[in-house]
Design an enzyme around this catalytic site. Structure first.
Site, PDB file in Angstrom:
ATOM      1  N   ASP A 542      16.372  53.754  35.013  1.00 61.37           N
ATOM      2  CA  ASP A 542      15.459  52.979  34.187  1.00 61.37           C
ATOM      3  C   ASP A 542      14.160  52.839  34.988  1.00 61.37           C
ATOM      4  O   ASP A 542      14.145  53.037  36.206  1.00 61.37           O
ATOM      5  CB  ASP A 542      16.073  51.602  33.904  1.00 61.37           C
ATOM      6  CG  ASP A 542      15.129  50.715  33.111  1.00 61.37           C
ATOM      7  OD1 ASP A 542      14.539  51.203  32.148  1.00 61.37           O
ATOM      8  OD2 ASP A 542      14.979  49.538  33.492  1.00 61.37           O
ATOM      9  N   ASP A 739      18.749  47.684  34.969  1.00 61.05           N
ATOM     10  CA  ASP A 739      18.842  46.258  35.298  1.00 61.05           C
ATOM     11  C   ASP A 739      18.772  45.352  34.087  1.00 61.05           C
ATOM     12  O   ASP A 739      18.831  44.135  34.226  1.00 61.05           O
ATOM     13  CB  ASP A 739      17.712  45.864  36.262  1.00 61.05           C
ATOM     14  CG  ASP A 739      16.363  45.781  35.565  1.00 61.05           C
ATOM     15  OD1 ASP A 739      16.133  46.577  34.641  1.00 61.05           O
ATOM     16  OD2 ASP A 739      15.546  44.922  35.936  1.00 61.05           O
ATOM     17  N   ASP A 825      54.939  58.971  65.207  1.00 63.09           N
ATOM     18  CA  ASP A 825      54.755  58.157  64.002  1.00 63.09           C
ATOM     19  C   ASP A 825      53.773  57.020  64.244  1.00 63.09           C
ATOM     20  O   ASP A 825      52.793  56.848  63.519  1.00 63.09           O
ATOM     21  CB  ASP A 825      56.095  57.584  63.545  1.00 63.09           C
ATOM     22  CG  ASP A 825      55.910  56.543  62.462  1.00 63.09           C
ATOM     23  OD1 ASP A 825      55.396  56.898  61.391  1.00 63.09           O
ATOM     24  OD2 ASP A 825      56.259  55.368  62.692  1.00 63.09           O
TER      25      ASP A 825
END
Length: 846
Positions: A542, A739, A825
């Site tokens: 925008d 916005d 692990d």
């Protein structure tokens, strides 16, 4: 009219949305339908007589799965805040900013209650979780309670959200989870009062007297607040280590008792682990790391490897302690935000200043912020000018100079002079609270990669146990191998196959990424949104308030019969007291030049033309060129200058003094300071940009040219939405940045919707992400953060699977045993978590 929202699974393109839209509109009583492919939702506006069950069946006949989505919170019950929500299998709508939390529940059959129109929702804090295995066990245990429909557990946020029917016994939730060794308390949640206003309420734990078995297991899930070495988990690890050392000494001094000494040392750590394994199995999770550990340790004792068994249990506890410390860093990064807001504020009332609790300051109050103090609430400066250090919130190192009418954020630091601030947001809604709330809720969601790994691990762990059993049994039975040796290898494979590192690889990275983004004002509503950013190919901006500041500024002052300085001062005197955007721009320019305007006499507005008044005996008129020409003759030179300024997208006002042209003032909504660099950064990432604006083509073209962006002007909201859809059909993955309310349709239509932080609530709720501090560069930062996160996740998966593959081969070959297996692990888990935590140091595009 009523409005119902549904989750629709299986949509993947605009064609799907169109088919669903058409089918739903054919139901009698349905007035309007809005379908979002990217959000996977459908909102239906309908009359009470509409048969929504028939609508769902019709859509499901097209091959999609439909379930009601959550409604707004409306009631409180029992422990914590309990909210009335419509049932949803795969989405939590918390109604506090439109946070859509996607979860996979393909293995959860709701039976005939799948479309129960009303459920309750409760949110809890769960202390002591440090890995994905914790979350899985809690999830499974709570789901087994009668009346529980959906459970969402976030290790990183330390929360659990439960959707349940009214008859569900919530006290059982607390007891069941605490039986696993965790501490449960109701979460402080946002709610809505009768007027629809949002407020915050912290809920006390009404079950403080209930005690679980915290501290009696391998993962200690008691209260982990405070330094790590003071936790019960650390004490258990130290105690086990001392027992192992004592066993070693006994073995050297009294060899006959060596085996029993190591068995006793092993029991110190294994008894809590085994107890946890049993509780998890009773609550529906038989294949946990505790189960694997218990089997491996007991098996090692049986084959006369008690020394190794004791060492393995100790190393396991050390690994879990390290994992908990690393996981705590992610939580601490968000918790630290809450400490930025001061506890007290100085409130002015009738000329008196009183110190009160910051959380009690009401919207509209006036507060005094002294030099060196942190700002206690979001607000607008009423008087005073100072430098504000916004680095705690935005990460920007350079302080910003701010004066009257400028916005300040809670948690920032006033450096130079005292300022009076009008509070614009309550404590529950200030900048810091919004960041914490959005990030915590986002961390409860699961990204697509995380959901896949969760499903994979469900089958992976039983598969590992099966492979370990085959390795232990088949060679001795089929090929006459040594039973002790092959059982030993099978036990080692059990430890190697633990899925902790694999399962934590994605959520750890996403949690760290969301936290790092939040520290810079980049808010993303979940892991799915975070993953989507890396795919973006085009960004639609925008103009007003997004690429530009959203308010006009005086760019040119042209003198005619009066000087430029006098022209500006006379215009400012005439406009004082006016709230019109052009008047505000003129007053701001005058004050910027060090002039404080005084009011004009007899000032009044003339509709559609301008404003008139008298200053020091001089009759003034300020208005459009067309209106000015009705009162005075404009020279050809002035007309050409006006045309030139208009061609630059500027609005020109003419000031007349005693019916003579005093001068011209040109104004324009200027691009944000970082707009050009933000667009350039997107281009460097391989992403093109386009401007979608309702402004006139001339102004749009000028602004776009200065930024190097393609403009599309004079658009209505539906036009923006249409253009986004057209770009998507052309194969683009579109992010829309806006916005305002007029951006909401396009934000919803885009693959990723981004709201500028200063925007409307509608834009923030519709969007998937928010740029809290209004920087255009932050759009590129979101893409860069997404790409960095996905790269990190790939590294984590490679580490976890790679180490397992290497040690699997070396174990079967007889090169490595139990000790290296547990180190592989634990080491993989710690490496993966530490690698993910590197994202906490992410600082954005340089």
């Amino acid at each position: 009219m009523l409005q119902s929202r549904f989750r629709v699974e299986g949509m993947d393109c605009a064609s799907c949305a169109k088919k669903i839209d058409t089918a739903a509109r054919r139901i009698n009583g349905v007035e309007d339908v809005s379908v979002s492919v990217t959000a996977g939702t459908m909102t239906v506006t309908h009359r009470p007589v509409a048969d929504l069950a028939s609508m769902s069946k019709r859509i499901e006949s097209l091959g999609y799965k439909v379930s009601p989505a959550a409604a707004k919170p409306s009631t409180a019950r029992s422990m914590g805040e309990v909210k009335a929500v419509a049932h949803d299998h795969s989405d939590h709508d918390h109604s506090q900013g439109g946070h859509h939390h996607e979860h996979d529940h393909s293995d959860h059959d709701h039976g005939d209650d799948a479309h129960d129109p009303l459920l309750l929702q409760s949110r809890y804090r769960v202390e002591g979780m440090d890995c994905a295995s914790c979350a899985q066990k809690i999830d499974t245990a709570v789901r087994r309670i009668e009346g529980i429909e959906e459970v969402t557990v976030s290790v990183t946020a330390g929360t659990m959200t439960v959707s349940h029917r009214t008859e569900a016994d919530q006290s059982q939730i607390k007891k069941r989870v605490e039986s696993l060794g965790y501490k449960v308390s109701p979460a402080a949640t946002a709610k809505y009062d009768d007027a629809g206003a949002r407020n915050s309420r912290a809920v006390a734990d009404s079950h403080e007297g209930d005690k679980g078995v915290a501290g009696l297991h391998g993962h200690d899930h008691g209260n982990e607040e405070g330094p790590w070495w003071k936790t019960t988990k650390a004490r258990l690890t130290i105690f086990c280590g001392l027992a192992l050392l004592a066993a070693f000494v006994v073995g050297k001094l009294v060899p006959a008792y060596e085996t029993w000494a190591f068995i006793a040392a092993m029991a110190v750590g294994l008894v809590p682990i085994a107890r946890r394994a049993v509780m998890a199995a009773l609550n529906g999770s038989p294949f946990t790391i505790e189960t694997l550990m218990t089997i491996a340790a007991v098996g090692a004792v049986i084959i006369d490897a008690s020394e190794e068994a004791a060492a393995v249990v100790f190393l396991f506890l050390v690994g879990e302690l390290l994992e908990g410390v690393a996981a705590g860093r992610a939580r601490a990064s968000i918790k630290a935000l809450a400490t930025l807001v001061p506890k007290t504020a100085l409130v002015e009332d009738n000329g008196k200043t009183t110190e009160v609790q910051a959380e009690s300051v009401a919207v509209g109050s006036t507060i005094l912020v002294r030099p060196g103090d942190r700002v206690p609430a979001d607000g607008v400066i009423l008087s005073g000018s100072t430098s504000i250090d916004e680095s705690p919130v935005t990460g920007e190192s350079v302080p910003k100079t701010k004066g009257p009418e400028d916005q300040v954020f809670a948690g920032t630091i006033n450096q130079d002079a005292a300022i009076r601030v009008k509070v614009t947001a309550a404590a529950a809604d200030n900048t810091i609270s919004r960041i914490i709330e959005l990030v915590e809720q986002a961390q409860e969601s699961k990204a697509p990669t995380e959901r896949f790994i969760d499903r994979f691990s469900t089958y992976y762990t039983p598969g590992v146990m099966a492979v370990a059993a085959l390795v232990a049994i088949v060679p001795p039975l089929a090929f006459g191998g040594d039973w002790s040796g092959w059982i030993y290898k099978g036990l080692a494979i059990l430890l190697i196959g633990c899925p902790c590192a694999l399962v934590i690889s994605t959520p750890a990275a996403i949690a760290a990424s969301l936290s790092a983004g939040a520290r810079r004002g980049l808010l993303m509503k979940g892991g799915a949104v975070l993953e989507s950013f890396r795919k973006v190919t085009k960004v639609a901006f925008d103009k007003t308030g997004t690429l530009t500041e959203g308010k006009p500024k005086v760019t040119d002052v042209v003198g005619a019969s009066r000087s430029e300085k006098e022209t500006l001062e006379l215009a400012a005197n005439l406009e004082i007291g006016s709230s019109h955007p052009l008047a505000v721009a003129i007053l701001a320019k005058a004050r910027e030049n060090g002039y404080e305007p005084t009011s004009a006499s007899d000032a009044k507005a003339i509709g559609g033309e301008g404003v008139v008044g008298t200053v020091n005996g001089t009759s003034l008129f300020l208005g459009s060129p067309q209106a000015a020409e009705k009162r005075a003759q404009l020279s050809q030179e002035l007309r050409e200058r006006i045309t030139s300024l208009n061609d630059q997208g500027k609005t020109v006002s003419v000031l007349l003094a005693n019916k003579q042209v005093a001068g011209l003032l040109a104004m324009r909504d200027e691009p944000r300071a970082d707009a050009a660099t933000g667009i350039a950064a997107l281009k460097e990432l391989g992403i093109s940009a386009v401007m979608l604006t309702g402004d006139n083509k001339r102004t749009a073209a000028v602004i776009a040219a200065s930024l190097g962006i393609v403009p599309r002007a004079e658009l209505m909201p539906q036009d923006k939405q249409r253009i986004v859809s057209e770009m998507q059909k052309a194969g683009e993955i579109v992010a829309k940045v806006g916005d305002g309310i007029n951006d909401a349709p396009a934000l919803a239509a885009a693959d990723v919707g981004i709201a500028m932080g200063g925007g409307t609530d509608v834009a923030l709720e519709t969007a998937d992400a928010a740029v809290l501090h209004g920087r255009v560069m932050d759009v590129a930062n979101m893409v860069a953060l997404s790409r960095a996160t996905m790269s990190n996740i790939f590294q984590n998966i490679t580490i976890s699977l790679g180490l397992k593959a290497v040690f699997l081969v070396t174990t079967v070959a007889g090169i490595t045993g139990l000790w290296p297996a547990i180190l592989a692990d634990t080491g993989a888990t710690v490496l993966v978590t530490a690698n993910a935590m590197r994202l906490l140091g992410w600082r954005g595009i340089k």
